[in-house]
Motif scaffolding. Sequence first.
Motif, PDB file in Angstrom:
ATOM      1  N   GLU A  25      -4.037   1.108  -6.739  1.00  0.00           N
ATOM      2  CA  GLU A  25      -3.004   2.263  -6.544  1.00  0.00           C
ATOM      3  C   GLU A  25      -3.388   1.428  -4.936  1.00  0.00           C
ATOM      4  O   GLU A  25      -3.952   2.148  -4.314  1.00  0.00           O
ATOM      5  CB  GLU A  25      -3.503   3.421  -6.953  1.00  0.00           C
ATOM      6  CG  GLU A  25      -2.530   4.083  -5.854  1.00  0.00           C
ATOM      7  CD  GLU A  25      -2.863   5.956  -6.356  1.00  0.00           C
ATOM      8  OE1 GLU A  25      -1.902   6.580  -5.310  1.00  0.00           O
ATOM      9  OE2 GLU A  25      -4.082   6.568  -6.726  1.00  0.00           O
ATOM     10  N   GLY A  26      -1.938   1.552  -4.316  1.00  0.00           N
ATOM     11  CA  GLY A  26      -1.901   0.922  -2.936  1.00  0.00           C
ATOM     12  C   GLY A  26      -1.923  -0.395  -2.793  1.00  0.00           C
ATOM     13  O   GLY A  26      -1.222  -0.947  -0.967  1.00  0.00           O
ATOM     14  N   TYR A  27      -2.434  -1.531  -3.341  1.00  0.00           N
ATOM     15  CA  TYR A  27      -2.101  -2.448  -3.065  1.00  0.00           C
ATOM     16  C   TYR A  27      -0.962  -3.256  -3.328  1.00  0.00           C
ATOM     17  O   TYR A  27      -0.381  -2.929  -4.943  1.00  0.00           O
ATOM     18  CB  TYR A  27      -3.404  -2.910  -3.543  1.00  0.00           C
ATOM     19  CG  TYR A  27      -5.032  -2.618  -3.214  1.00  0.00           C
ATOM     20  CD1 TYR A  27      -5.142  -1.764  -2.761  1.00  0.00           C
ATOM     21  CD2 TYR A  27      -5.969  -4.525  -3.283  1.00  0.00           C
ATOM     22  CE1 TYR A  27      -6.565  -1.762  -1.911  1.00  0.00           C
ATOM     23  CE2 TYR A  27      -6.728  -4.283  -2.287  1.00  0.00           C
ATOM     24  CZ  TYR A  27      -7.439  -2.525  -1.585  1.00  0.00           C
ATOM     25  OH  TYR A  27      -8.548  -2.783  -0.572  1.00  0.00           O
ATOM     26  N   LEU A  70      -8.421   6.779  -6.211  1.00  0.00           N
ATOM     27  CA  LEU A  70      -7.102   6.710  -6.867  1.00  0.00           C
ATOM     28  C   LEU A  70      -7.082   5.373  -7.864  1.00  0.00           C
ATOM     29  O   LEU A  70      -8.148   5.313  -8.664  1.00  0.00           O
ATOM     30  CB  LEU A  70      -7.410   4.798  -5.874  1.00  0.00           C
ATOM     31  CG  LEU A  70      -7.136   5.132  -3.775  1.00  0.00           C
ATOM     32  CD1 LEU A  70      -7.500   3.740  -3.317  1.00  0.00           C
ATOM     33  CD2 LEU A  70      -6.107   5.801  -3.941  1.00  0.00           C
TER      34      LEU A  70
END
Length: 106
Positions: A25-27, A70
């Motif tokens: 998540e977030g990458y 995450l």
Amino acid sequence: MSFRELLEDVDDTVFETLGDSARIEGYDEPVLGMFAAPWLQPKMGNTRTALREPKFEIRVRDSHGLRKGLLVSVDLPELDGGGDYDLLQLEPGGDGLVALILRKRP
């Protein structure tokens, strides 16, 4: 070339050849690492290892911005442990790798 730089080159080759892929998540891009699932109980010779939590080991350079909670989606078949996990904690190994300790999402 320093020893650490040499190990980074070796890690690049190993991760690209043998690594598992996960989306974090977030990458923006998937991250390569080494996944281990406790229910598969890997063996070293005739001795079973003492893995307790699923973990995904990645390079420290790929760990920027990681924090507890995450979503980590391991890209493997379900029978090999693939699926969605919550990130519980980070365990740096001091060797350029960090283990993401995971918990399977229901």
